[in-house]
Design a protein around this motif. Structure first.
Motif, short mmCIF file in Angstrom:
data_model
loop_
_atom_site.label_atom_id
_atom_site.label_comp_id
_atom_site.label_asym_id
_atom_site.label_seq_id
_atom_site.Cartn_x
_atom_site.Cartn_y
_atom_site.Cartn_z
N GLU A 1 0.83 -1.21 0.00
CA GLU A 1 0.00 0.00 0.00
C GLU A 1 0.86 1.26 0.00
O GLU A 1 0.58 2.23 -0.70
CB GLU A 1 -0.92 -0.01 1.22
CG GLU A 1 -2.01 -1.08 1.16
CD GLU A 1 -2.89 -1.07 2.40
OE1 GLU A 1 -2.61 -0.25 3.31
OE2 GLU A 1 -3.85 -1.85 2.45
N GLN A 2 1.92 1.24 0.81
CA GLN A 2 2.79 2.41 0.92
C GLN A 2 3.45 2.74 -0.42
O GLN A 2 3.56 3.92 -0.78
CB GLN A 2 3.86 2.15 1.98
CG GLN A 2 4.89 3.27 2.11
CD GLN A 2 6.02 2.90 3.05
OE1 GLN A 2 5.91 1.98 3.86
NE2 GLN A 2 7.14 3.58 2.92
N TRP A 3 3.91 1.72 -1.13
CA TRP A 3 4.66 1.94 -2.36
C TRP A 3 3.79 1.86 -3.62
O TRP A 3 4.27 2.12 -4.72
CB TRP A 3 5.80 0.92 -2.46
CG TRP A 3 6.92 1.20 -1.51
CD1 TRP A 3 7.01 0.82 -0.19
CD2 TRP A 3 8.12 1.92 -1.79
NE1 TRP A 3 8.19 1.26 0.36
CE2 TRP A 3 8.90 1.93 -0.60
CE3 TRP A 3 8.64 2.55 -2.92
CZ2 TRP A 3 10.14 2.56 -0.52
CZ3 TRP A 3 9.87 3.17 -2.86
CH2 TRP A 3 10.61 3.17 -1.67
N GLY A 4 2.52 1.46 -3.47
CA GLY A 4 1.65 1.35 -4.62
C GLY A 4 2.07 0.25 -5.57
O GLY A 4 2.05 0.44 -6.80
N VAL A 5 2.46 -0.90 -5.00
CA VAL A 5 2.93 -2.02 -5.82
C VAL A 5 2.18 -3.28 -5.42
O VAL A 5 1.40 -3.30 -4.46
CB VAL A 5 4.45 -2.26 -5.63
CG1 VAL A 5 5.24 -1.05 -6.11
CG2 VAL A 5 4.78 -2.58 -4.17
N SER A 6 2.42 -4.35 -6.14
CA SER A 6 1.79 -5.62 -5.83
C SER A 6 2.51 -6.31 -4.67
O SER A 6 3.67 -5.99 -4.37
CB SER A 6 1.81 -6.54 -7.06
OG SER A 6 3.15 -6.94 -7.34
N ARG A 7 1.82 -7.26 -4.04
CA ARG A 7 2.46 -8.04 -2.98
C ARG A 7 3.66 -8.81 -3.52
O ARG A 7 4.65 -9.01 -2.81
CB ARG A 7 1.45 -9.01 -2.36
CG ARG A 7 0.33 -8.35 -1.58
CD ARG A 7 0.79 -7.91 -0.21
NE ARG A 7 1.11 -9.05 0.64
CZ ARG A 7 0.22 -9.74 1.34
NH1 ARG A 7 -1.06 -9.42 1.27
NH2 ARG A 7 0.60 -10.75 2.09
N ALA A 8 3.58 -9.24 -4.78
CA ALA A 8 4.69 -9.98 -5.38
C ALA A 8 5.96 -9.14 -5.44
O ALA A 8 7.07 -9.65 -5.24
CB ALA A 8 4.31 -10.45 -6.78
N THR A 9 5.81 -7.84 -5.68
CA THR A 9 6.97 -6.95 -5.72
C THR A 9 7.60 -6.83 -4.34
O THR A 9 8.83 -6.84 -4.19
CB THR A 9 6.55 -5.56 -6.23
OG1 THR A 9 6.05 -5.68 -7.56
CG2 THR A 9 7.74 -4.59 -6.23
N VAL A 10 6.77 -6.76 -3.30
CA VAL A 10 7.27 -6.68 -1.93
C VAL A 10 7.99 -7.98 -1.56
O VAL A 10 9.05 -7.95 -0.93
CB VAL A 10 6.13 -6.39 -0.95
CG1 VAL A 10 6.63 -6.45 0.49
CG2 VAL A 10 5.52 -5.02 -1.23
N VAL A 11 7.41 -9.11 -1.95
CA VAL A 11 8.05 -10.40 -1.67
C VAL A 11 9.43 -10.46 -2.32
O VAL A 11 10.40 -10.94 -1.73
CB VAL A 11 7.17 -11.57 -2.17
CG1 VAL A 11 7.95 -12.88 -2.14
CG2 VAL A 11 5.91 -11.68 -1.33
N LYS A 12 9.54 -9.93 -3.53
CA LYS A 12 10.82 -9.91 -4.22
C LYS A 12 11.83 -9.03 -3.48
O LYS A 12 13.02 -9.35 -3.39
CB LYS A 12 10.65 -9.42 -5.66
CG LYS A 12 11.84 -9.70 -6.57
CD LYS A 12 11.50 -9.42 -8.02
CE LYS A 12 12.67 -9.79 -8.93
NZ LYS A 12 12.35 -9.53 -10.35
N ALA A 13 11.36 -7.91 -2.92
CA ALA A 13 12.24 -7.04 -2.13
C ALA A 13 12.74 -7.77 -0.90
O ALA A 13 13.93 -7.72 -0.56
CB ALA A 13 11.49 -5.77 -1.73
N TYR A 14 11.83 -8.46 -0.20
CA TYR A 14 12.24 -9.21 0.98
C TYR A 14 13.16 -10.37 0.63
O TYR A 14 14.07 -10.71 1.39
CB TYR A 14 11.01 -9.70 1.75
CG TYR A 14 10.51 -8.71 2.78
CD1 TYR A 14 11.38 -8.18 3.73
CD2 TYR A 14 9.18 -8.30 2.80
CE1 TYR A 14 10.94 -7.26 4.67
CE2 TYR A 14 8.73 -7.38 3.75
CZ TYR A 14 9.62 -6.87 4.68
OH TYR A 14 9.19 -5.96 5.61
#
Length: 239
Positions: A36-49
């Motif tokens: 929500e903060q970055w306006g991206v998909s959950r998949a993008t956040v998973v890739k960051a982690y």
């Protein structure tokens, strides 16, 4: 080249961890909150982690999310090929002494392009095997141009995000080319003491120099590994 969105998220989390917002064992923001903060998909956040996990900075805790790792890892000198991560060949380590400025040995000064008598910042770590015994004694030398611009290199404690990410964040400089030179010799008295081997003892010595995008030396690491703990494997196509 601008960073991709998942790389921006990973870098932002590294910075927040480095600045003390999240400490060892702390739970990091959820995937939903970051999406929500970055306006991206959950998949993008998973890739960051996943990026931070492969760097050995965070671990996944089932049912909770990601937490800052309690056991930072480091690698022996050398083998820093493109695409490799800190977890690839990484192991627990112990920092030895306090970083200081000294005149490096001649072969290190030459690798760094230093003038005669010029000092560099020295950081020493002992990389450990799974059973806690010594694997490799690594001395990292940073030229003054890097050390002055990245003051946390002079602090005694570890840099959780890793020196490469920290130096890039502070200076804009990053490794673009590495040169590894491997030789064999006998251990010195001090090396034998740290590595817990009896003299005479054969050691493999890897001299790793990382150069930035303008081919200026960023760091020179000398890794000394006793014969019983040294193994080098190369896989490559033939024909």
């Amino acid at each position: 080249m601008p960073l991709l969105k998942y790389e921006q998220i990973a870098d932002d989390l590294r910075t927040r961890i480095a600045n003390g917002e999240f400490g060892t064992g702390d739970l990091l923001p959820s995937g939903r909150d970051l999406a929500e903060q970055w306006g991206v998909s959950r998949a993008t956040v998973v890739k960051a982690y996943d990026t931070l996990r492969h760097d050995g900075l965070v671990v996944a805790r089932q049912g909770s999310g990601y937490v800052v790792t309690e056991t930072p890892v480091a690698r022996p000198a050398g083998g820093r090929r493109a695409g490799s991560t800190r977890l690839s060949g990484g192991a627990p380590y112990r920092r030895l002494g306090t970083p200081d400025r000294a005149v490096p040995p001649g072969h290190v000064a030459e690798a760094l392009g230093l003038t005669q008598g010029e000092e560099a910042l020295r950081r020493v770590r002992l990389v450990l095997l799974d059973d806690g015994s010594p694997q490799s004694l690594v001395t990292a030398w940073f030229p003054a141009s890097v050390a002055d611009a990245a003051p946390r290199l002079s602090a005694k404690g570890p840099i959780p995000e890793g020196t490469t990410h920290y130096v890039r964040r502070e200076t804009g400089r990053f490794p673009a080319e590495g040169v590894d030179i491997t030789t064999v010799r006998l251990a010195t008295d001090e090396e034998a003491r740290h590595l817990d081997v009896e003299r005479p003892a054969a050691v493999a010595v890897v001299l790793h120099t990382a150069f930035d995008q303008r081919h200026h030396a960023l760091v020179c690491e000398e890794g000394v590994t006793p014969a019983h703990a040294f193994e080098q494997i190369d896989s490559y196509p033939m024909g």
